[in-house]
Design a protein around this motif. Structure first.
Motif, short mmCIF file in Angstrom:
data_model
loop_
_atom_site.label_atom_id
_atom_site.label_comp_id
_atom_site.label_asym_id
_atom_site.label_seq_id
_atom_site.Cartn_x
_atom_site.Cartn_y
_atom_site.Cartn_z
N SER A 269 0.84 -1.20 0.00
CA SER A 269 0.00 0.00 0.00
C SER A 269 0.87 1.24 0.00
O SER A 269 1.90 1.28 0.67
N PRO A 270 0.45 2.28 -0.73
CA PRO A 270 1.08 3.58 -0.53
C PRO A 270 0.66 4.13 0.82
O PRO A 270 -0.09 3.48 1.55
N ILE A 271 1.10 5.32 1.18
CA ILE A 271 0.69 5.91 2.44
C ILE A 271 -0.73 6.45 2.25
O ILE A 271 -0.97 7.63 2.00
N SER A 272 -1.67 5.53 2.35
CA SER A 272 -3.08 5.75 2.05
C SER A 272 -3.90 4.82 2.92
O SER A 272 -3.46 3.71 3.23
N PRO A 273 -5.11 5.23 3.34
CA PRO A 273 -5.89 4.38 4.25
C PRO A 273 -6.50 3.17 3.56
O PRO A 273 -6.80 3.20 2.36
N ALA A 274 -6.69 2.11 4.31
CA ALA A 274 -7.42 0.92 3.87
C ALA A 274 -8.70 0.80 4.68
O ALA A 274 -8.86 1.46 5.72
N SER A 275 -9.62 -0.03 4.20
CA SER A 275 -10.86 -0.34 4.94
C SER A 275 -11.07 -1.84 4.93
O SER A 275 -10.90 -2.49 3.89
N ILE A 276 -11.46 -2.39 6.08
CA ILE A 276 -11.70 -3.83 6.20
C ILE A 276 -12.97 -4.04 7.02
O ILE A 276 -13.14 -3.42 8.08
N LYS A 277 -13.86 -4.92 6.52
CA LYS A 277 -15.03 -5.33 7.30
C LYS A 277 -15.29 -6.82 7.08
O LYS A 277 -14.88 -7.40 6.06
N MET A 278 -16.00 -7.40 8.05
CA MET A 278 -16.35 -8.82 7.96
C MET A 278 -17.62 -8.99 7.13
O MET A 278 -18.60 -8.28 7.35
N ILE A 279 -17.59 -9.91 6.18
CA ILE A 279 -18.76 -10.22 5.36
C ILE A 279 -19.74 -11.02 6.23
O ILE A 279 -19.39 -12.09 6.74
N PRO A 280 -20.96 -10.54 6.44
CA PRO A 280 -21.85 -11.16 7.44
C PRO A 280 -22.12 -12.64 7.21
O PRO A 280 -22.09 -13.43 8.16
N ASN A 291 -4.09 -0.80 -4.22
CA ASN A 291 -3.13 -1.90 -4.40
C ASN A 291 -1.94 -1.38 -5.22
O ASN A 291 -1.76 -1.71 -6.38
N ASN A 292 -1.13 -0.57 -4.56
CA ASN A 292 -0.09 0.15 -5.28
C ASN A 292 1.00 0.55 -4.30
O ASN A 292 1.31 1.72 -4.11
N GLY A 293 1.58 -0.43 -3.63
CA GLY A 293 2.60 -0.13 -2.64
C GLY A 293 3.86 -0.91 -2.88
O GLY A 293 4.16 -1.31 -4.01
N ALA A 294 4.60 -1.18 -1.80
CA ALA A 294 5.87 -1.89 -1.86
C ALA A 294 6.77 -1.22 -2.90
O ALA A 294 7.24 -0.11 -2.70
N ASN A 295 6.99 -1.86 -4.05
CA ASN A 295 7.86 -1.30 -5.08
C ASN A 295 7.10 -0.58 -6.18
O ASN A 295 7.67 -0.20 -7.19
N GLY A 296 5.80 -0.39 -6.00
CA GLY A 296 5.00 0.29 -7.02
C GLY A 296 5.16 1.80 -6.94
O GLY A 296 5.72 2.33 -5.98
N PRO A 297 4.64 2.50 -7.94
CA PRO A 297 4.78 3.97 -7.95
C PRO A 297 4.06 4.65 -6.80
O PRO A 297 4.43 5.75 -6.41
N GLY A 298 3.05 3.99 -6.23
CA GLY A 298 2.35 4.59 -5.11
C GLY A 298 3.23 4.78 -3.89
O GLY A 298 3.08 5.74 -3.14
#
Length: 370
Positions: A269-280, A291-298
């Motif tokens: 991930s770039p320095i950007s927020p993520a969101s996670i929830k449980m599927i009921p 989906n643009n982190g690690a070695n990506g341009p993000g």
């Protein structure tokens, strides 16, 4: 004769390919629909950071920050307004209904909505007075959002600039309400991009609040904008916007009062927020992020694109079924709210470099899993 047969088969094949392409596009449209665009206009430079709540009459309420004036900065004037859907998120009302009018010396923004275990609805948002005074407020509705009680400050032990993202409040199975915060400045300190992360919690349905210990984080990593998810075993996972090229994570086994040392997750991930929830229905986790982190341009340029969804069947250890839902390489997509309705999920997110627009997208869960 041979030439005629060959031509017939070529034409037939071409027609078949066109039909298959059209059917695929139709399926994509039904499974991945952009159902609402809230775009800027005169005296309305920005619309962003919203949250959803399902009402007892079957409607869905989406509340977001509607900015006014000429500036769309995080500190410009704004009010909280709402739109309604009566058909599972397919269509939405066109007129904004004021939920919380302008208050605070700067604005109100970053909405979270939650159905509490006592069946009331909690509304949490940031009230900004200055760069030394931004605190989450809570209001309670006992009539399905028709009216809201007086605002109460969740943080009363100190003053400072606390960030709580939209769609972040959760209630544990034990009944405890948790709000993850990131403190960046007080009147006696200078601004720090690296936030002090901790949770405020209530054990009496939001009437009174206490706070836990700060999350230990590596000194060299910028950590911001935490979110929470309660796992099946009762452990709470905190996911954290970070500067390392990955989302960071920390864990609590005592209801958010103490935390493990934060470290990198497997979510690039770039320095950007993520969101996670449980599927009921399944208990699996749904992740929405850039989906643009690690070695990506993000990682290097902070690009918040593409906007991607993924599924975890093992409590966030691994992620699969990765799909982009926004792919503009020059776009910006972030601050996502997640709401499940039947066999679909609604995603509300900010769009554009200044988050001028809010989009709501409706995804079939079957399509997400396929």
């Amino acid at each position: 004769m041979t030439r005629s047969v060959s031509l017939f088969y070529k034409i037939s094949t071409l027609v078949l390919l066109i039909l298959l392409k059209n059917n695929y596009a139709g399926a994509q449209t039904q499974n991945n629909q952009l159902v609402l665009e809230i775009n800027p206009g005169p005296d309305n430079p920005r619309n962003s950071e919203g949250g959803f709540i399902g009402l007892k009459d079957g409607r869905i309420l989406f509340v977001y920050s509607r900015f006014s004036g000429s500036s769309g900065s995080d500190h410009a004037p704004a009010q909280l307004v709402g739109r309604y859907s009566s058909d599972g998120g397919l269509t939405w009302t066109r007129e904004d209904q004021v939920i919380v009018d302008k208050e605070g010396d700067m604005n109100v923004m970053s909405v979270s909505l939650l159905r509490l275990q006592n069946d009331k609805i909690a509304l949490v948002y940031a009230r900004k007075n200055s760069m030394d005074d931004c605190t989450p407020q809570i209001r309670i509705s006992e009539d399905e959002g028709k009216s809201w009680g007086a605002a109460t400050s969740i943080i009363q032990d100190k003053k400072g600039y606390f960030v709580v993202n939209n769609d972040r409040i959760i209630q544990l199975r034990s009944g405890r309400i948790l709000i993850p915060t990131s403190l960046h400045k007080t009147s006696s300190t200078v601004w720090s991009n690296k936030g002090v992360l901790q949770c405020y919690f209530s054990d009496d349905q939001g009437l009174t609040w206490k706070y836990g210990k700060a999350v230990p984080t590596p000194d060299q990593i910028i950590t911001q904008e935490p979110g929470l998810i309660e796992l099946k075993n009762g452990i709470i996972m905190m996911f954290i916007r970070a500067s390392s090229g990955f989302q960071y994570q920390s864990f609590s086994s005592d209801g958010g009062e103490t935390w493990s040392l934060a470290g990198p997750s497997k979510i690039p991930s770039p320095i950007s927020p993520a969101s996670i929830k449980m599927i009921p229905d399944s208990g699996d986790l749904l992740l929405v992020w850039n989906n643009n982190g690690a070695n990506g341009p993000g990682y290097f340029k902070g690009k918040r694109t593409p906007l991607t969804v993924a599924i975890s069947r093992d409590e966030g250890k691994t992620w699969e079924k990765i799909k982009n839902i926004e792919e503009d390489p020059d776009g910006t997509f972030c601050y996502t709210a997640i709401h499940f309705k039947g066999d679909h999920v609604l995603l509300g997110y900010g769009v554009g470099a200044g988050l001028a627009s809010s989009y709501i997208r409706r995804l079939s869960l079957k399509w997400v899993y396929n």
